[in-house]
Design a protein around this motif. Structure first.
Motif, short mmCIF file in Angstrom:
data_model
loop_
_atom_site.label_atom_id
_atom_site.label_comp_id
_atom_site.label_asym_id
_atom_site.label_seq_id
_atom_site.Cartn_x
_atom_site.Cartn_y
_atom_site.Cartn_z
N VAL A 92 8.66 -3.95 -2.73
CA VAL A 92 8.31 -3.60 -4.11
C VAL A 92 6.89 -3.05 -4.13
CG1 VAL A 92 7.89 -4.48 -6.43
CG2 VAL A 92 9.84 -5.33 -5.11
N THR A 93 6.74 -1.81 -4.60
CA THR A 93 5.42 -1.21 -4.76
C THR A 93 4.92 -1.50 -6.17
OG1 THR A 93 5.91 0.55 -3.18
CG2 THR A 93 4.09 0.92 -4.69
N LEU A 94 3.76 -2.13 -6.24
CA LEU A 94 3.22 -2.58 -7.53
C LEU A 94 1.93 -1.84 -7.85
CD1 LEU A 94 3.89 -4.82 -9.67
CD2 LEU A 94 2.18 -6.22 -8.51
N PHE A 123 3.88 -4.58 -2.15
CA PHE A 123 2.85 -3.69 -1.62
C PHE A 123 1.91 -3.28 -2.74
CE2 PHE A 123 1.87 0.90 -0.42
CZ PHE A 123 0.82 0.55 0.43
N LEU A 124 0.62 -3.46 -2.53
CA LEU A 124 -0.41 -3.11 -3.51
C LEU A 124 -1.20 -1.91 -2.99
CD1 LEU A 124 -1.71 -6.74 -4.19
CD2 LEU A 124 -0.12 -5.43 -5.61
N PRO A 125 -0.73 -0.68 -3.25
CA PRO A 125 -1.41 0.50 -2.70
C PRO A 125 -2.79 0.72 -3.29
CG PRO A 125 0.29 1.17 -4.25
CD PRO A 125 0.45 -0.31 -4.06
N GLU A 126 -2.99 0.31 -4.55
CA GLU A 126 -4.27 0.51 -5.23
C GLU A 126 -5.08 -0.77 -5.33
OE1 GLU A 126 -3.62 2.57 -9.01
OE2 GLU A 126 -1.57 2.88 -8.34
N GLY A 127 -4.62 -1.82 -4.67
CA GLY A 127 -5.25 -3.12 -4.86
C GLY A 127 -4.78 -3.72 -6.16
N GLY A 128 -5.68 -4.36 -6.87
CA GLY A 128 -5.29 -4.95 -8.14
C GLY A 128 -6.29 -5.96 -8.63
N SER A 129 -5.96 -6.54 -9.76
CA SER A 129 -6.80 -7.58 -10.35
C SER A 129 -5.91 -8.78 -10.66
CB SER A 129 -7.50 -7.04 -11.60
OG SER A 129 -8.44 -7.97 -12.09
N VAL A 141 5.74 -11.90 1.30
CA VAL A 141 4.64 -11.22 2.00
C VAL A 141 3.96 -10.27 1.02
CG1 VAL A 141 3.97 -9.75 3.95
CG2 VAL A 141 5.93 -11.31 4.17
N ILE A 142 2.63 -10.37 0.92
CA ILE A 142 1.84 -9.43 0.10
C ILE A 142 1.08 -8.51 1.05
CG2 ILE A 142 0.04 -9.18 -1.64
CD1 ILE A 142 0.67 -11.97 -2.61
N VAL A 143 1.26 -7.21 0.85
CA VAL A 143 0.63 -6.20 1.70
C VAL A 143 -0.29 -5.34 0.85
CG1 VAL A 143 1.02 -4.29 3.31
CG2 VAL A 143 2.67 -6.17 3.19
N ALA A 144 -1.48 -5.05 1.36
CA ALA A 144 -2.40 -4.14 0.68
C ALA A 144 -2.96 -3.16 1.70
CB ALA A 144 -3.53 -4.90 0.00
N ILE A 246 -3.83 -12.06 0.44
CA ILE A 246 -2.77 -11.19 0.93
C ILE A 246 -2.38 -11.64 2.33
CG2 ILE A 246 -3.52 -9.22 -0.46
CD1 ILE A 246 -4.73 -8.05 2.09
N ASP A 247 -1.24 -11.09 2.82
CA ASP A 247 -0.75 -11.50 4.13
C ASP A 247 -0.92 -10.44 5.20
OD1 ASP A 247 0.49 -14.11 3.25
OD2 ASP A 247 1.62 -12.73 2.00
N GLU A 248 -0.79 -9.15 4.80
CA GLU A 248 -0.86 -8.07 5.77
C GLU A 248 -1.68 -6.91 5.22
OE1 GLU A 248 0.22 -7.93 8.80
OE2 GLU A 248 1.53 -9.68 8.93
N LEU A 249 -2.27 -6.14 6.14
CA LEU A 249 -2.96 -4.89 5.80
C LEU A 249 -2.18 -3.75 6.42
CD1 LEU A 249 -6.66 -5.95 6.51
CD2 LEU A 249 -5.62 -5.61 4.27
N ALA A 250 -1.78 -2.78 5.60
CA ALA A 250 -0.99 -1.67 6.12
C ALA A 250 -0.96 -0.55 5.10
CB ALA A 250 0.44 -2.12 6.43
N TYR A 251 -0.77 0.67 5.60
CA TYR A 251 -0.48 1.80 4.73
C TYR A 251 1.02 1.85 4.49
CZ TYR A 251 -5.31 3.22 5.49
OH TYR A 251 -6.68 3.24 5.52
N GLU A 252 1.44 2.69 3.57
CA GLU A 252 2.84 2.70 3.16
C GLU A 252 3.79 2.92 4.33
OE1 GLU A 252 4.99 4.33 -0.77
OE2 GLU A 252 4.11 5.90 0.47
N ASP A 253 3.44 3.83 5.21
CA ASP A 253 4.34 4.13 6.33
C ASP A 253 4.34 3.06 7.40
OD1 ASP A 253 2.34 5.74 8.67
OD2 ASP A 253 1.61 5.22 6.67
N GLU A 254 3.46 2.07 7.27
CA GLU A 254 3.37 1.00 8.28
C GLU A 254 3.96 -0.32 7.81
OE1 GLU A 254 -0.87 2.15 10.40
OE2 GLU A 254 -0.91 1.03 8.50
#
Length: 560
Positions: A92-94, A123-129, A141-144, A246-254
């Motif tokens: 889920v992209t949020l 997945f938090l592509p822009e981060g968040g608050s 799993v939360i990914v940013a 968060i649990d992981e650091l990754a870009y969308e394709d990763e």
């Protein structure tokens, strides 16, 4: 007309029957085979999508991109993936969310339902608050992305008090309210926050803060660690991972590579395609199924087309035999006392024939509570803002401003109080007494109406009224709300009141244009404003003096 539609659908199914084996074979060949599904949440979130706009969006891609995410679609997805052993999970992209706290709670509940059936990655592509992390905490799993900022400063609610500015320009505001917690428009009449408002806003902040802290902890972080996150404020990258945000650091394709631990894991399928496949039907449905009608009461309650649509929808729900019950979805801070009473009357009339359950969204205060007070049951999220059982009226006095710019007003009248609503002179004591008497009478009738709807005495309800806003959690403790939960809990409550209601689905009830009476007195300017923003049109109408007694609660706190 119904008989002709039935005959037409039967003939269509008969013509299609020889093609069924071909359709079945093609369906088998086109079966989705990707092990992961992809869901893109949009910034705006609603419970149910408007079917008319959804149909139009099929032909207009630009419109499709602007459609909000419907929580009903996420719940349907959770139901459809159950038992699918080939599915490994959902990503889920949020984005940054433009929703209130109760809607965020509903989104988190929908994602929790997905997480109960398969592995869920957010997945938090822009981060968040706060809201984004609150919703994401439902995931396994939360990914940013490595540089995405996570802004966690803690919750606050700020108000600007403008009495000093109004004094400088020569405008005075006369405010009449029942009772001390009815703080609407106090920003225009005071330099500082009243003790009553400070008390109720503080209580609301406490309710939301508890929800947020529990969600961030995810059952693993200590209270001290969560407090340390707020003290840190800005967190990103490895620091956020080390602190457990968060649990992981990754870009969308990763994402899949990191989650699966396999460099080749890159296949996913849009959840919309998966859902369309699982719900595809070859034969046309012969008869419309019985259903539960969802009637939305959203935004400012005013005497415009939107309010007339609500009244028309409730009347249609009352007459339609296929509608077995009504879910009144309230997300409104109130507005016109008169229009709120008209909507309430239609709710009572529906209740005479079939059950009505009210579900409160982000806010159901003042007029928003008024319209739902006689529902069979009221369901709200713990962080819903509700109550505000009170009344307020505001009068602007521009006498000093007009004198400064050289404007003099002369009035000829034939009765002592003919011009008492003129902004060019202050009220006399007898006129103040008239307004005070009217305010008190309406307040008492509001308390009596709530007491009757809740099956309690007026002496029990009055201390809970006084204009005070409550969180859904506190309102439940005090008997102003019956159950805590989201849309599904409200549907469960309504189905329990309907014979053979277990299989009934929710359907957004939108009356046809001819069912809504036209406003013949509407000016072209007002029609244009209403087309662009019904809430703005309603607010302008209320501020224009057409309503002497208002239920509008513009001081509902904005908790960030």
């Amino acid at each position: 007309m119904v008989a002709l539609a039935l005959i037409f659908r039967s003939l269509v199914n008969l013509v299609k029957l020889p093609l069924f084996p071909l359709w079945w074979g093609l369906r088998r060949a086109a079966r989705p085979r990707a092990p992961w599904l992809r869901v893109r949440i949009r910034s705006r979130v609603v419970e149910l999508a408007d079917p008319r706009r959804a149909r139009l969006a099929r032909f207009l891609p630009q419109l499709a991109d602007r459609q909000p995410t419907a929580l009903a679609d996420l719940r349907r997805l959770a139901t459809r993936i159950e038992g699918d052993k080939a599915l490994r999970g959902v990503v889920v992209t949020l984005p940054m969310l433009a929703v209130g706290w109760a809607t965020a709670k509903g989104l988190r509940d929908a994602l929790s339902k997905l997480a109960q059936r398969t592995r869920l990655v957010v997945f938090l592509p822009e981060g968040g608050s706060h809201k984004e992390l609150y919703v994401a905490s439902a995931a396994d799993v939360i990914v940013a992305t490595p540089q995405a900022p996570l802004l966690m400063l803690g919750l606050s609610s700020a108000r600007q008090y403008m009495k000093g500015l109004l004094d400088k320009v020569g405008v005075q505001v006369e405010r009449f309210a029942r009772a001390e917690y009815k703080t609407a428009a106090e920003t225009l009449t005071r330099d500082t926050m009243s003790d009553a408002n400070r008390e109720q806003v503080g209580a609301l902040l406490d309710s939301v803060d508890r929800e947020l802290r529990d969600a961030i902890a995810r059952g693993t972080l200590s209270a001290e660690t969560v407090e340390g996150i707020f003290e840190r404020g800005f967190v990103r990258g490895e620091d956020a991972q080390k602190m457990g945000l968060i649990d992981e650091l990754a870009y969308e394709d990763e994402i899949l590579e990191r989650v699966e631990g396999d460099p080749k894991a890159r296949r996913w399928l849009p959840a919309g395609r998966y859902l369309a496949f699982r719900e595809a039907s070859f034969f046309a449905q012969l008869r419309p199924r019985p259903s539960i009608a969802v009637v939305p009461v959203h935004g400012t309650i005013g005497s415009g087309r939107k309010a007339k649509q609500v009244v028309a929808a409730l009347r249609l729900a009352r007459k339609d035999r296929r509608v077995r019950g009504v879910l009144l979805h309230v997300n409104s801070p109130g507005g016109s006392a008169t229009v709120s009473d008209l909507i309430h009357r239609e709710v009572v009339r529906v209740q005479e024939k079939k059950p009505v359950v009210a579900f409160f969204g982000d806010v159901a205060a003042s007029g928003g509570y008024y319209v739902a007070s006689h529902a069979s049951a009221i369901v709200a999220q713990p962080v819903t803002i509700t109550g505000s059982i009170g009344v307020v009226s505001v009068r602007l006095l521009a006498e000093n401003l007009l004198e400064r710019v050289g404007v003099r007003t002369e009035v000829i009248r034939r009765a002592p109080h003919a011009d008492m609503f003129s902004p060019t002179r202050p009220l006399e004591e007898s006129e103040r007494a008239i307004l005070e008497r009217e305010m008190e009478a309406f307040y008492q009738s509001f308390v009596a109406l709530v007491a009757d709807g809740r099956g309690r005495s007026e002496t029990e309800v009055e201390p809970l009224a006084r204009g005070r806003v409550w969180s859904g959690e506190d309102a439940k403790t005090r008997g102003l709300v019956d159950r805590l939960g989201g849309f599904e809990v409200a549907m469960e409550e309504l189905r329990s009141r309907i014979s053979k209601g277990d299989a009934l689905e929710a359907r957004l009830l939108t009356p046809k244009r001819l069912d809504v009476p036209p406003d013949l007195a509407k000016s072209a300017a007002r029609a244009m404003i209403e087309a662009l923003s019904p809430d703005l049109a309603a607010t302008i109408a209320l501020a224009g003096g057409s309503e002497r007694v208002l239920l509008l609660e513009p001081s509902v706190p904005d908790i960030r």
